[in-house]
Design an enzyme around this catalytic site. Structure first.
Site, short mmCIF file in Angstrom:
data_model
loop_
_atom_site.label_atom_id
_atom_site.label_comp_id
_atom_site.label_asym_id
_atom_site.label_seq_id
_atom_site.Cartn_x
_atom_site.Cartn_y
_atom_site.Cartn_z
N LYS A 38 7.74 11.34 21.82
CA LYS A 38 7.80 10.92 20.42
C LYS A 38 6.94 11.86 19.59
O LYS A 38 5.72 11.82 19.63
CB LYS A 38 7.31 9.49 20.22
N SER A 91 3.30 9.61 21.59
CA SER A 91 2.77 9.81 20.24
C SER A 91 1.34 10.35 20.23
O SER A 91 1.12 11.50 20.57
CB SER A 91 2.88 8.49 19.47
N ASP A 121 -2.35 23.18 25.70
CA ASP A 121 -2.13 24.47 25.04
C ASP A 121 -3.41 25.28 24.92
O ASP A 121 -3.39 26.51 25.03
CB ASP A 121 -1.54 24.25 23.64
#
Length: 443
Positions: A323, A298, A309
């Site tokens: 999740k 999460s 990224d």
């Protein structure tokens, strides 16, 4: 300066901590069809039959709560109803502080065993030691109690006394120790310097205190190691079940000075929200390695995904929990609160990790000790019954083993990261270069 997200976020532990948003006002509900109201009438008939004819008088409140939870659990594993006590426990968890004694405990031989007293807390000052067994709380035996019930008895309003009966090895009789409760702040971040030139920062959970604790940790590392000697940082997110979304954004922002951190997308296109980093990198651009495993879920996956990224950090370890859903916490007055899945979150590249997890740039397995082999199953969202199917989910699923050795010398993943920072090992993905972030990522 780190931008504070405008939403107030909370979480609750369920295999992985759910990301949750508290809104001050509810969204108007649309009227249900006639067939739906007919089914609700059927529910009322069944409820009355149970009340009137079940072999023993049922707890009516428990019946209602069970019915509500049954409805919510049919949606996904992270939607649920919290009664007033559960809702208060959730708020305590996310505040990161509570009125109590300051001890880490477990249950052993039907007694509460002290793992360790927390430094500078009422328990430590009163002389409670690691290894002590608590047999009675205010004169009442703890035998037969669940651990959470015993913990609840020890918590309470600050400046209120509590008497503990302690059984200590070597003592010829039980000890009676009186402790005055005080505010206990749970550390969300732990840090140290490794090898004299690497800053190690472990984020344990994402509570209201996480960013502030992280800022203090980095400041202390900078004070202990001159800038020209500091090789970089290891950000350890292993075994971190998640927590507050705004804290995940702020922690990501601590290492970024521009670009998107995360976006959340709900049922309707106009519900999409994007969160961006603000100028200022607390680490002054030093190399960063992020450690992840199957226990990283999460909020910790948001941080890992953003730094990966944006090519700000190199991820090392094994695949994360997977999740990628957001839960809205809807207050229900004195009745408690509703935790409802309302959106999925996406990394800056537009990738949903729901049911897939985040793959590290450098895969390094952590072997299990002999006593855990065959007993520790991989942790994953994809293995949860009724989980939301991720848009990119495959039969491979998500997750991996969630184990971190207690001793640094046995921690293969951490030592691999230290070897990279010290130049003992090399890899094409380290150090990460933000200038090489993909063109489609919002910078």
């Amino acid at each position: 300066m780190i931008r504070r997200a405008s939403l107030v976020i909370v979480g609750a532990l369920m295999g992985a901590t759910a990301m949750s948003v508290i809104y001050s006002a509810g969204v108007p509900a649309q009227a249900a069809g006639a067939s739906t109201y007919k089914e609700l009438s059927l529910f009322g008939d069944v409820f009355e039959r149970i009340r009137a004819q079940y072999v023993t008088p049922p707890d009516e409140q428990k019946l209602i709560e069970s019915a509500i939870n049954g409805m919510l659990s049919s949606l996904d594993p992270h939607s649920s109803f919290m009664n007033a006590q559960d809702a208060e426990d959730m708020r305590t968890q996310t505040r990161g502080e509570f009125g109590g004694l300051g001890i880490e405990v477990t249950m052993e031989n039907d007694m509460v065993k002290v793992i360790a007293p927390i430094d500078d807390t009422p328990a430590a000052k009163a002389g409670i030691l690691a290894g002590d067994f608590i047999s009675e709380i205010d004169g009442q035996s703890v035998r037969g109690l669940k651990l959470e019930d015993a913990v609840e008895k020890m918590r309470g309003a600050i400046n209120t006394p509590i008497k503990l009966t302690i059984i200590r090895q070597g003592a010829d009789k039980p000890l009676e120790i009186s402790v005055m409760r005080d505010v206990i702040a749970v550390r969300a971040v732990k840090s140290r310097v490794e090898g004299g030139d690497v800053g190690y920062v472990r984020v344990i959970s994402f509570t209201e205190k996480t960013y502030d604790d992280l800022e203090k940790a980095i400041k202390k590392i900078k004070e202990d190691v001159p800038a020209d000697k500091l090789k970089g940082y290891v950000l350890d997110l292993r075994l971190n079940p998640g927590g507050l979304l705004d804290q995940a954004i702020n922690v990501s922002d601590a290492f970024l000075d521009h670009g998107e951190v995360v976006s959340t997308r709900g049922r309707n296109a106009d519900e999409t929200r994007r969160f961006n980093a603000s100028p200022g990198d607390l680490t002054d651009g030093k190399p960063v390695i992020v450690l992840i495993n199957g226990g990283s879920a999460s909020a910790s996956e948001i941080v890992a995904g953003a730094l990966q990224d944006q090519k700000r950090a190199t991820l090392l370890g094994t695949r994360s929990f997977g999740k990628g859903s957001v839960q809205t916490i809807i207050p229900l007055g004195d009745a408690g609160a509703l935790r409802l899945t309302t959106a999925l979150y996406y990394t800056p590249s537009g990738k949903s990790i729901q049911g897939t997890g985040i793959n590290p740039d450098i895969k390094v397995e952590q072997p299990l000790p002999p006593e855990l082999q065959g007993k520790l199953k991989p942790e994953s969202e994809s293995s949860l019954k009724g989980h939301i199917q991720g848009v990119a989910e495959t039969d491979e699923g998500s997750g991996s083993a969630a184990y971190v050795p207690p001793e640094t010398k046995d921690d293969i993943q951490l030592n691999y990261a230290l070897d990279l920072l010290h130049g003992v090992k090399t890899d094409p993905s380290f150090p990460a270069n933000p200038d090489k972030a993909a063109a489609n990522i919002k910078k």
